[in-house]
Design a protein around this motif. Sequence first.
Motif, PDB file in Angstrom:
ATOM      1  N   LEU A  53      34.772 -32.203 -44.648  1.00 32.28           N
ATOM      2  CA  LEU A  53      35.188 -31.976 -46.030  1.00 32.28           C
ATOM      3  C   LEU A  53      36.224 -30.867 -46.121  1.00 32.28           C
ATOM      4  O   LEU A  53      37.187 -30.975 -46.878  1.00 32.28           O
ATOM      5  CB  LEU A  53      33.975 -31.636 -46.900  1.00 32.28           C
ATOM      6  CG  LEU A  53      33.215 -32.828 -47.483  1.00 32.28           C
ATOM      7  CD1 LEU A  53      32.185 -32.334 -48.483  1.00 32.28           C
ATOM      8  CD2 LEU A  53      34.184 -33.790 -48.157  1.00 32.28           C
ATOM      9  N   ASN A 108      29.188 -39.265 -44.448  1.00 26.78           N
ATOM     10  CA  ASN A 108      28.457 -38.289 -45.261  1.00 26.78           C
ATOM     11  C   ASN A 108      27.542 -38.986 -46.259  1.00 26.78           C
ATOM     12  O   ASN A 108      26.400 -38.581 -46.457  1.00 26.78           O
ATOM     13  CB  ASN A 108      29.431 -37.382 -46.016  1.00 26.78           C
ATOM     14  CG  ASN A 108      30.004 -36.277 -45.138  1.00 26.78           C
ATOM     15  OD1 ASN A 108      29.487 -36.001 -44.061  1.00 26.78           O
ATOM     16  ND2 ASN A 108      31.078 -35.665 -45.599  1.00 26.78           N
ATOM     17  N   PHE A 135      27.804 -33.614 -38.249  1.00 24.31           N
ATOM     18  CA  PHE A 135      27.030 -32.373 -38.170  1.00 24.31           C
ATOM     19  C   PHE A 135      27.903 -31.180 -37.836  1.00 24.31           C
ATOM     20  O   PHE A 135      27.429 -30.095 -37.600  1.00 24.31           O
ATOM     21  CB  PHE A 135      25.905 -32.485 -37.130  1.00 24.31           C
ATOM     22  CG  PHE A 135      26.410 -32.818 -35.765  1.00 24.31           C
ATOM     23  CD1 PHE A 135      26.873 -31.817 -34.927  1.00 24.31           C
ATOM     24  CD2 PHE A 135      26.470 -34.141 -35.350  1.00 24.31           C
ATOM     25  CE1 PHE A 135      27.372 -32.137 -33.679  1.00 24.31           C
ATOM     26  CE2 PHE A 135      26.965 -34.456 -34.107  1.00 24.31           C
ATOM     27  CZ  PHE A 135      27.419 -33.465 -33.267  1.00 24.31           C
ATOM     28  N   ARG A 136      29.213 -31.384 -37.795  1.00 27.72           N
ATOM     29  CA  ARG A 136      30.069 -30.277 -37.414  1.00 27.72           C
ATOM     30  C   ARG A 136      30.491 -29.430 -38.601  1.00 27.72           C
ATOM     31  O   ARG A 136      30.999 -28.341 -38.443  1.00 27.72           O
ATOM     32  CB  ARG A 136      31.316 -30.801 -36.680  1.00 27.72           C
ATOM     33  CG  ARG A 136      30.988 -31.600 -35.445  1.00 27.72           C
ATOM     34  CD  ARG A 136      32.213 -32.271 -34.886  1.00 27.72           C
ATOM     35  NE  ARG A 136      32.980 -32.945 -35.918  1.00 27.72           N
ATOM     36  CZ  ARG A 136      32.735 -34.160 -36.350  1.00 27.72           C
ATOM     37  NH1 ARG A 136      31.764 -34.859 -35.840  1.00 27.72           N
ATOM     38  NH2 ARG A 136      33.456 -34.693 -37.296  1.00 27.72           N
ATOM     39  N   GLY A 137      30.282 -29.983 -39.796  1.00 28.35           N
ATOM     40  CA  GLY A 137      30.602 -29.204 -40.980  1.00 28.35           C
ATOM     41  C   GLY A 137      32.065 -28.892 -41.129  1.00 28.35           C
ATOM     42  O   GLY A 137      32.430 -27.835 -41.613  1.00 28.35           O
ATOM     43  N   ASP A 144      28.851 -42.676 -54.090  1.00 34.75           N
ATOM     44  CA  ASP A 144      27.595 -43.092 -53.469  1.00 34.75           C
ATOM     45  C   ASP A 144      26.416 -42.786 -54.376  1.00 34.75           C
ATOM     46  O   ASP A 144      26.554 -42.095 -55.386  1.00 34.75           O
ATOM     47  CB  ASP A 144      27.437 -42.449 -52.077  1.00 34.75           C
ATOM     48  CG  ASP A 144      27.148 -40.948 -52.126  1.00 34.75           C
ATOM     49  OD1 ASP A 144      26.292 -40.510 -52.923  1.00 34.75           O
ATOM     50  OD2 ASP A 144      27.784 -40.209 -51.344  1.00 34.75           O
ATOM     51  N   THR A 202      27.535 -26.883 -42.829  1.00 37.45           N
ATOM     52  CA  THR A 202      26.823 -28.139 -42.696  1.00 37.45           C
ATOM     53  C   THR A 202      25.379 -27.897 -43.068  1.00 37.45           C
ATOM     54  O   THR A 202      24.829 -26.833 -42.798  1.00 37.45           O
ATOM     55  CB  THR A 202      26.909 -28.723 -41.263  1.00 37.45           C
ATOM     56  OG1 THR A 202      26.151 -29.921 -41.214  1.00 37.45           O
ATOM     57  CG2 THR A 202      26.422 -27.744 -40.218  1.00 37.45           C
ATOM     58  N   SER A 203      24.787 -28.862 -43.722  1.00 35.29           N
ATOM     59  CA  SER A 203      23.375 -28.726 -44.043  1.00 35.29           C
ATOM     60  C   SER A 203      22.539 -29.434 -42.985  1.00 35.29           C
ATOM     61  O   SER A 203      21.343 -29.538 -43.093  1.00 35.29           O
ATOM     62  CB  SER A 203      23.103 -29.331 -45.425  1.00 35.29           C
ATOM     63  OG  SER A 203      23.486 -30.686 -45.432  1.00 35.29           O
ATOM     64  N   LYS A 204      23.222 -29.902 -41.928  1.00 37.87           N
ATOM     65  CA  LYS A 204      22.533 -30.811 -41.022  1.00 37.87           C
ATOM     66  C   LYS A 204      22.014 -30.183 -39.734  1.00 37.87           C
ATOM     67  O   LYS A 204      21.162 -30.747 -39.081  1.00 37.87           O
ATOM     68  CB  LYS A 204      23.434 -32.003 -40.711  1.00 37.87           C
ATOM     69  CG  LYS A 204      23.703 -32.802 -41.980  1.00 37.87           C
ATOM     70  CD  LYS A 204      24.796 -33.814 -41.824  1.00 37.87           C
ATOM     71  CE  LYS A 204      25.226 -34.297 -43.206  1.00 37.87           C
ATOM     72  NZ  LYS A 204      26.446 -35.107 -43.127  1.00 37.87           N
TER      73      LYS A 204
HETATM   74  P1  ADP Z   1      28.899 -32.426 -41.904  1.00 42.80           P
HETATM   75  O1  ADP Z   1      28.786 -33.859 -42.315  1.00 42.80           O
HETATM   76  O2  ADP Z   1      29.389 -32.300 -40.499  1.00 42.80           O
HETATM   77  O3  ADP Z   1      27.667 -31.620 -42.206  1.00 42.80           O
HETATM   78  P2  ADP Z   1      30.990 -32.274 -43.859  1.00 42.80           P
HETATM   79  O4  ADP Z   1      32.158 -31.353 -44.006  1.00 42.80           O
HETATM   80  O5  ADP Z   1      31.279 -33.713 -43.643  1.00 42.80           O
HETATM   81  O6  ADP Z   1      30.065 -31.714 -42.720  1.00 42.80           O
HETATM   82  O7  ADP Z   1      30.079 -32.088 -45.136  1.00 42.80           O
HETATM   83  C1  ADP Z   1      29.613 -30.791 -45.452  1.00 42.80           C
HETATM   84  C2  ADP Z   1      28.286 -30.840 -46.165  1.00 42.80           C
HETATM   85  O8  ADP Z   1      28.469 -31.346 -47.487  1.00 42.80           O
HETATM   86  C3  ADP Z   1      27.256 -31.757 -45.537  1.00 42.80           C
HETATM   87  O9  ADP Z   1      26.516 -31.100 -44.531  1.00 42.80           O
HETATM   88  C4  ADP Z   1      26.390 -32.132 -46.720  1.00 42.80           C
HETATM   89  O10 ADP Z   1      25.414 -31.138 -46.943  1.00 42.80           O
HETATM   90  C5  ADP Z   1      27.348 -32.102 -47.894  1.00 42.80           C
HETATM   91  N1  ADP Z   1      27.835 -33.447 -48.269  1.00 42.80           N
HETATM   92  C6  ADP Z   1      29.044 -33.976 -48.001  1.00 42.80           C
HETATM   93  N2  ADP Z   1      29.182 -35.209 -48.524  1.00 42.80           N
HETATM   94  C7  ADP Z   1      28.011 -35.491 -49.137  1.00 42.80           C
HETATM   95  C8  ADP Z   1      27.513 -36.634 -49.879  1.00 42.80           C
HETATM   96  N3  ADP Z   1      28.261 -37.724 -50.076  1.00 42.80           N
HETATM   97  N4  ADP Z   1      26.251 -36.546 -50.362  1.00 42.80           N
HETATM   98  C9  ADP Z   1      25.492 -35.436 -50.173  1.00 42.80           C
HETATM   99  N5  ADP Z   1      25.902 -34.338 -49.486  1.00 42.80           N
HETATM  100  C10 ADP Z   1      27.143 -34.354 -48.982  1.00 42.80           C
END
Ligand code: ADP
Length: 327
Positions: free
Chosen positions: A92, A26, A87-89, A51, A70-72
């Motif tokens: 976290l 991430n 990208f699976r959201g 980070d 997910t924002s991706k």
């Molecule tokens: P994914 O990586 O599959 O999108 P995650 O559950 O890992 O899903 O993360 C959810 C969302 O939280 C991400 O799409 C991103 O927008 C945001 N995010 C998570 N970790 C970070 C980070 N270290 N810096 C910025 N945005 C983050």
Amino acid sequence: PRLANQIAAGEVVERPASVVKELLENSLDAGATQLDIDVEQGGVRGIKIRDNGTGIEKEDLSLALSRHATSKIVTLDDLESVCTLGFRGEALASISSVSRLHLTSLAAGQQAAWRVEAEGKDMVTSVKPASHPQGTTIEARDLFFNTPARRKFLRTEKTEFNHLEEVVKRLALSRYDVGFRLNHNGKQIYDLRPVADQMHAEHRLATLLGRKFIENALTIDVEAAGLRLWGWIGLPTFSRSQADLQYFFVNGRVVRDKLVAHAVRQAYRDVLYNGRHPTFVLYLELDPATVDVNVHPTKHEVRFRDGRLVHDFLFSRIHKVLADVRP
Ligand code: ADP
Ligand code: MG
């Protein structure tokens, strides 16, 4: 929901190492150039990753912890062309559901940092003001505190830390432009500065893989038919501790692939004797459209469109390097 259903669900949190992998990916997706990793008791007691990436906006903070946020990717078409690591959201959300999680972030261009806390499946606080430089810190404590059945599968502190360190190592070997600092129980394990030029990464390699490897390694950097292979080819070793010193990256992702393994082993065949093991850190770069890197979080297989071309390229180039130095 339809999109969410079409994205393979799967439990991503197996042990501290998988938490670290998801969090670091991430951070890299967020453009971070410095990663500070602090773990306690092999990561079981605590994992803190800071980070300097783009950060998370206040209104997205609690959303980031919810499943399939997910924002991706926005459409299914994006699925075809994802180049971010996650990208699976669900990472976290999964991590927060099995730990006590603190998420603090200052988004780029914002004045104020914010923080949310979750414990198990519950959000325990509303979004609160915090103090943080641009970027994000995520702290996950007491892994599996609420799922004793899964806690049982955790190994000793040393074993869990070894798995975790391996994850950091692989990422550090795939991103020389990023700094990695790793502390365990308050003790610094390493502090890897960003390296401007990948071919001058000897210091990082010596730190991660040992001086012995890099002192005996041959460098390679060849290109043909749209394929580039570069990196370090170690001489075969008797050392059992170095037997697993075999790293192969395809377009920046570590893979454990049969075709690749076969090509490399074949190339080494003439110089391998008396049970010696090949050692290498190699990077294959090719048009992403000609390779399907399996997106499952725990598999590292790849599918090449032209497997034969890739196999022959790897075999012939590695063989040539080894043949040139054979006494
Ligand atoms: P994914 O990586 O599959 O999108 P995650 O559950 O890992 O899903 O993360 C959810 C969302 O939280 C991400 O799409 C991103 O927008 C945001 N995010 C998570 N970790 C970070 C980070 N270290 N810096 C910025 N945005 C983050
Ligand atoms: Mg992710």
